[in-house]
Design a protein around this motif. Structure first.
Motif, PDB file in Angstrom:
ATOM      1  N   LYS A  56       1.094  -1.320  -0.129  1.00  0.00           N
ATOM      2  CA  LYS A  56      -0.284   0.174  -0.401  1.00  0.00           C
ATOM      3  C   LYS A  56       0.485   1.606   0.176  1.00  0.00           C
ATOM      4  N   GLY A  57       2.346   1.271   1.116  1.00  0.00           N
ATOM      5  CA  GLY A  57       2.923   2.365   0.154  1.00  0.00           C
ATOM      6  C   GLY A  57       2.992   3.108  -1.166  1.00  0.00           C
ATOM      7  N   TYR A  58       3.742   1.639  -1.693  1.00  0.00           N
ATOM      8  CA  TYR A  58       4.120   1.666  -2.821  1.00  0.00           C
ATOM      9  C   TYR A  58       2.876   2.133  -3.557  1.00  0.00           C
ATOM     10  N   ALA A  59       1.148   1.627  -3.718  1.00  0.00           N
ATOM     11  CA  ALA A  59       1.082   1.311  -4.901  1.00  0.00           C
ATOM     12  C   ALA A  59      -0.611   1.374  -4.226  1.00  0.00           C
ATOM     13  N   ALA A  60      -0.422   2.460  -3.770  1.00  0.00           N
ATOM     14  CA  ALA A  60      -2.141   3.108  -3.060  1.00  0.00           C
ATOM     15  C   ALA A  60      -2.825   3.452  -4.085  1.00  0.00           C
ATOM     16  N   HIS A  61      -2.975   3.768  -4.782  1.00  0.00           N
ATOM     17  CA  HIS A  61      -4.040   3.664  -6.670  1.00  0.00           C
ATOM     18  C   HIS A  61      -4.323   2.651  -6.774  1.00  0.00           C
ATOM     19  N   GLU A  62      -4.062   1.141  -6.450  1.00  0.00           N
ATOM     20  CA  GLU A  62      -4.552  -0.064  -6.646  1.00  0.00           C
ATOM     21  C   GLU A  62      -5.299  -0.493  -5.020  1.00  0.00           C
ATOM     22  N   LYS A  63      -6.879  -0.073  -5.103  1.00  0.00           N
ATOM     23  CA  LYS A  63      -7.273   0.054  -3.969  1.00  0.00           C
ATOM     24  C   LYS A  63      -7.729  -1.302  -4.508  1.00  0.00           C
ATOM     25  N   THR A  65      -7.005  -4.448  -5.598  1.00  0.00           N
ATOM     26  CA  THR A  65      -6.471  -6.014  -5.306  1.00  0.00           C
ATOM     27  C   THR A  65      -6.049  -5.924  -3.670  1.00  0.00           C
ATOM     28  N   LEU A  66      -6.173  -4.393  -3.039  1.00  0.00           N
ATOM     29  CA  LEU A  66      -5.583  -4.300  -1.289  1.00  0.00           C
ATOM     30  C   LEU A  66      -6.708  -4.679  -1.399  1.00  0.00           C
ATOM     31  N   GLU A  67      -7.825  -4.017  -1.207  1.00  0.00           N
ATOM     32  CA  GLU A  67      -9.166  -4.061  -0.614  1.00  0.00           C
ATOM     33  C   GLU A  67      -9.559  -5.901  -0.869  1.00  0.00           C
ATOM     34  N   ALA A  68      -8.835  -6.454  -2.007  1.00  0.00           N
ATOM     35  CA  ALA A  68      -9.780  -7.877  -2.093  1.00  0.00           C
ATOM     36  C   ALA A  68      -8.411  -8.388  -1.159  1.00  0.00           C
ATOM     37  N   VAL A  69      -7.996  -8.847  -1.120  1.00  0.00           N
ATOM     38  CA  VAL A  69      -7.163  -9.731  -0.128  1.00  0.00           C
ATOM     39  C   VAL A  69      -7.251  -9.259   0.677  1.00  0.00           C
ATOM     40  N   THR A  70      -7.916  -7.947   1.491  1.00  0.00           N
ATOM     41  CA  THR A  70      -7.990  -7.477   3.530  1.00  0.00           C
ATOM     42  C   THR A  70      -9.478  -8.610   3.338  1.00  0.00           C
ATOM     43  N   ARG A  71     -10.387  -8.204   2.604  1.00  0.00           N
ATOM     44  CA  ARG A  71     -11.437  -9.093   2.583  1.00  0.00           C
ATOM     45  C   ARG A  71     -11.331  -9.759   2.737  1.00  0.00           C
ATOM     46  N   VAL A  97      -6.000 -17.009  -1.451  1.00  0.00           N
ATOM     47  CA  VAL A  97      -4.900 -17.872  -2.243  1.00  0.00           C
ATOM     48  C   VAL A  97      -4.322 -16.542  -3.329  1.00  0.00           C
ATOM     49  N   GLY A  98      -6.014 -16.449  -4.403  1.00  0.00           N
ATOM     50  CA  GLY A  98      -6.164 -16.087  -5.598  1.00  0.00           C
ATOM     51  C   GLY A  98      -5.754 -14.504  -4.700  1.00  0.00           C
ATOM     52  N   ALA A  99      -6.282 -14.178  -4.252  1.00  0.00           N
ATOM     53  CA  ALA A  99      -5.953 -12.970  -3.662  1.00  0.00           C
ATOM     54  C   ALA A  99      -4.164 -12.206  -3.673  1.00  0.00           C
ATOM     55  N   LEU A 100      -4.163 -12.998  -2.688  1.00  0.00           N
ATOM     56  CA  LEU A 100      -2.823 -12.996  -2.513  1.00  0.00           C
ATOM     57  C   LEU A 100      -1.441 -13.176  -3.771  1.00  0.00           C
ATOM     58  N   GLY A 102      -2.856 -11.627  -6.525  1.00  0.00           N
ATOM     59  CA  GLY A 102      -3.166 -10.870  -7.630  1.00  0.00           C
ATOM     60  C   GLY A 102      -2.220  -9.194  -6.896  1.00  0.00           C
ATOM     61  N   LEU A 103      -1.788  -9.729  -5.151  1.00  0.00           N
ATOM     62  CA  LEU A 103      -0.787  -8.532  -4.759  1.00  0.00           C
ATOM     63  C   LEU A 103       0.548  -9.228  -5.436  1.00  0.00           C
ATOM     64  N   PHE A 104       0.621 -10.177  -5.573  1.00  0.00           N
ATOM     65  CA  PHE A 104       2.005 -10.725  -5.745  1.00  0.00           C
ATOM     66  C   PHE A 104       2.512  -9.574  -7.469  1.00  0.00           C
ATOM     67  N   ALA A 105       1.336  -9.822  -7.786  1.00  0.00           N
ATOM     68  CA  ALA A 105       1.525  -9.399  -9.443  1.00  0.00           C
ATOM     69  C   ALA A 105       2.120  -7.844  -9.576  1.00  0.00           C
ATOM     70  N   LEU A 106       1.078  -7.668  -8.567  1.00  0.00           N
ATOM     71  CA  LEU A 106       1.001  -5.515  -8.398  1.00  0.00           C
ATOM     72  C   LEU A 106       2.174  -5.174  -7.491  1.00  0.00           C
ATOM     73  N   ALA A 107       2.686  -6.109  -7.296  1.00  0.00           N
ATOM     74  CA  ALA A 107       3.962  -6.041  -6.103  1.00  0.00           C
ATOM     75  C   ALA A 107       5.040  -6.058  -7.395  1.00  0.00           C
ATOM     76  N   GLU A 108       5.310  -6.841  -8.898  1.00  0.00           N
ATOM     77  CA  GLU A 108       5.843  -7.302  -9.433  1.00  0.00           C
ATOM     78  C   GLU A 108       5.804  -6.125 -10.628  1.00  0.00           C
ATOM     79  N   ALA A 109       5.139  -5.084 -10.420  1.00  0.00           N
ATOM     80  CA  ALA A 109       5.141  -4.166 -11.524  1.00  0.00           C
ATOM     81  C   ALA A 109       5.576  -2.910 -10.888  1.00  0.00           C
ATOM     82  N   TYR A 110       6.417  -3.060  -9.487  1.00  0.00           N
ATOM     83  CA  TYR A 110       7.023  -2.035  -8.506  1.00  0.00           C
ATOM     84  C   TYR A 110       7.922  -2.371  -8.064  1.00  0.00           C
ATOM     85  N   PRO A 111       8.861  -2.355  -8.657  1.00  0.00           N
ATOM     86  CA  PRO A 111      10.289  -2.928  -8.496  1.00  0.00           C
ATOM     87  C   PRO A 111      11.126  -2.119  -7.170  1.00  0.00           C
ATOM     88  N   GLU A 112      10.785  -1.330  -6.482  1.00  0.00           N
ATOM     89  CA  GLU A 112      10.435  -1.041  -5.355  1.00  0.00           C
ATOM     90  C   GLU A 112       9.684  -1.782  -4.683  1.00  0.00           C
TER      91      GLU A 112
END
Length: 188
Positions: A56-63, A65-71, A97-100, A102-112
């Motif tokens: 969330k600190g790096y990709a806050a606009h990807e709300k 995906t983050l909400e899906a994992v939390t839900r 597991v599916g939501a996670l 998605g989270l890992f795929a999102l993280a791959e888009a952000y090298p930081e």
């Protein structure tokens, strides 16, 4: 004649007691195996919020995906503490597991994110938990296989249901995504 009748009755009683004790043992092993899975699921559920916070600190606009994992984590926590799993438990955990993924795929888009030490630590923890969970699931399913085989065998099939020993469900992977082999691109 009375002696033979008494011997037959003693044999039937002893056989019933042995059978009952065997089924109780299998039932307790199943409950213990499920407790092992439940402990691993709780570990997974404890790591997820920290992982979401790092991303969330790096990709806050990807709300979304983050909400899906939390839900899905919240739903999965409601499964914790059940005595034995049911179809809902498997489905909810597969959803997490599916939501996670998605989270890992999102993280791959952000090298930081990938470079973040805390993210790497959490990802390794989650990987270890998944390995432990897979082992616990395998053991649980082996116990359930033994239990279900025992109650379907003669003479247990005649006594198991009236004694309160129903067939148990396996804790299975229902997601077709999880059944697919992981694709590795060596050209990249």
């Amino acid at each position: 004649m009375l002696w033979a009748f008494g011997l037959l009755a003693a044999f039937l009683i002893a056989g019933s007691v042995i059978l009952y004790n065997r089924l109780v043992g299998l039932q307790k092993r199943a409950e213990g195996a499920w407790a092992d899975i439940d402990a691993q699921l709780k570990r997974r559920h404890d790591v997820v919020p920290a992982l979401v916070e790092v991303v969330k600190g790096y990709a806050a606009h990807e709300k979304g995906t983050l909400e899906a994992v939390t839900r899905m984590r919240t739903e999965a926590q409601q499964v914790e503490g059940r005595r034995l799993p049911d179809a809902d438990a498997s489905q909810i955990e597969n959803g997490l597991v599916g939501a996670l993924r998605g989270l890992f795929a999102l993280a791959e888009a952000y090298p930081e994110i990938q470079a973040n030490e805390r993210y790497g630590t959490l990802q390794r923890q989650l990987s270890e938990i998944e390995d432990d969970l897979q082992s616990a699931r395998r053991y649980y399913n082996a116990v359930i296989r033994d239990h279900n085989t025992a109650i379907a065998s003669f003479p247990a099939i005649l006594l198991a249901s009236p004694m309160g020993f129903p067939a148990r469900e396996f804790f299975e992977v229902d997601s077709p995504l999880e059944r697919q082999a992981v694709r590795v691109n060596l050209d990249a």
